[in-house]
Enzyme design. Sequence first.
Site, PDB file in Angstrom:
ATOM      1  N   ASP A  30      36.304  39.010  32.913  1.00  0.00           N
ATOM      2  CA  ASP A  30      37.737  39.222  33.156  1.00  0.00           C
ATOM      3  C   ASP A  30      38.103  40.699  33.260  1.00  0.00           C
ATOM      4  O   ASP A  30      39.236  41.090  32.983  1.00  0.00           O
ATOM      5  CB  ASP A  30      38.592  38.559  32.052  1.00  0.00           C
ATOM      6  CG  ASP A  30      38.203  37.125  31.783  1.00  0.00           C
ATOM      7  OD1 ASP A  30      38.104  36.369  32.764  1.00  0.00           O
ATOM      8  OD2 ASP A  30      37.985  36.764  30.611  1.00  0.00           O
TER       9      ASP A  30
ATOM     10  N   HIS B 138      37.766  34.821  39.763  1.00  0.00           N
ATOM     11  CA  HIS B 138      38.178  36.130  40.260  1.00  0.00           C
ATOM     12  C   HIS B 138      39.552  35.990  40.904  1.00  0.00           C
ATOM     13  O   HIS B 138      39.733  35.181  41.813  1.00  0.00           O
ATOM     14  CB  HIS B 138      37.166  36.674  41.271  1.00  0.00           C
ATOM     15  CG  HIS B 138      35.897  37.131  40.637  1.00  0.00           C
ATOM     16  ND1 HIS B 138      34.800  37.564  41.353  1.00  0.00           N
ATOM     17  CD2 HIS B 138      35.546  37.249  39.339  1.00  0.00           C
ATOM     18  CE1 HIS B 138      33.832  37.915  40.521  1.00  0.00           C
ATOM     19  NE2 HIS B 138      34.265  37.722  39.307  1.00  0.00           N
TER      20      HIS B 138
END
EC number: 6.3.4.4
Length: 435
Positions: free
Chosen positions: A13, A41
């Site tokens: 992340d 993503h």
Amino acid sequence: MNNIVIVGLQWGDEGKGKIVDYLSENADTVVRFQGGNNAGHTIVVDDEVYKLNLLPSAVLRTGKISIIGNGVALDPYALISEIESLRVKGMDINPNNLMVSESCPLILSVHKEKEKLFEDLNGNHKIGTTNKGIGPCYEDKVGRRAIRLCDLENADELNKRLDTLLNYHNAIRKGLSYRVIKKEEMLREIEEIAEKIIPYRKPVWKILNDFVKEGKKIIFEGAQGTFLDIDHGTYPFVTSSNTIASQVMTGSGLSSNAYVIGVAKAYTTRVGNGPFPTEQRNEVGNSLFTIGKELGTVSNRKRRCGWFDAVLVRQAVQLSGVSSIILTKLDVLDSFDKIKICTGYQYSGKIYDYLPASRSIQEELEPIYEEFPGWKENTQGEKLAEKLPVNLIKYVKRVEELIGIPIHLISAGPKREDVIKLKDFKFSESVLVSY
């Protein structure tokens, strides 16, 4: 240098997708080399939010080739669903611009059922998986019983592979008084998707080696982060693949050297259970969560939040041979009066300048902090380094000193263009994008 690897330096992340999208404008190809659809993503283009799980970030740019390497655990249903969802938004995805390694092991329903079953059996000792079947798929790959994409075109081979696979899974299911799976069920499941997925099947290793000979620019897009690596992460709270840069070679079939870029947030987050030395279970953590909108792209779970851990990132840099850092989400810190960086750990009277492998020690580490004044200015959307607050630059420079390699780019905002260039890269300038 024409080949670039992008890896996460924390627990995932970090903003890798946005950075790959940014750099890919002048690249030819983007390659996923590990993980599966357990990674998310998020990329914002013209205020449109795209959430990618399996597809490389290059699919959002016309004229680019996206490749899924043999190191990826491939859920064929998830891939086709993702392709179709992007087509609805006007993206042209076809076998000419998306290629999938014929050696990819396939995630099937039996893998998802097994993962959920064993997570439930673990009770209070759950790893916190996404229940996408990634781990069991990799288990079958290592156990030499996986169904691979190349098996789908040969009925005899597929039948043999299914016998081997079901002998194993049904033995476990019987032992747990779970329903036995019939071969006909599995065949129907595979036949439903085979026709849609087979056209993307390619000898990816050969194509990539040909691209290198032709001088094409290739970006390798990592999923998850260094400390979710099966060997080097906070075991057992890790993913089931290697996430560091060396996995590029085995996960894509390309033996060529590459320039490694590491992506890290200006603070730290992780999803799920496991050690987290700088976690802030207080107002600081709540503020980071709220301002940073820290929800998992795939799981929608709340990310745990804490201060930047320079020890962790420095270790990740060494594990992947990182040459350059990109620091993301600095704008999330805009409103903080004080900001901290972890520079070491303390445990049982001993100072550590690395993350020990022992889980029991990891869980008891006390972070040692340096404190910095905040900049208290809005930086979101800023494009010019010379307009950044003085205290932000001081913070970035101290991070740079602590991790030991240069920070070339920073990001202050979610959009594709919200990237600020601090230094020139040492590899070919043609890889970079100027806004």
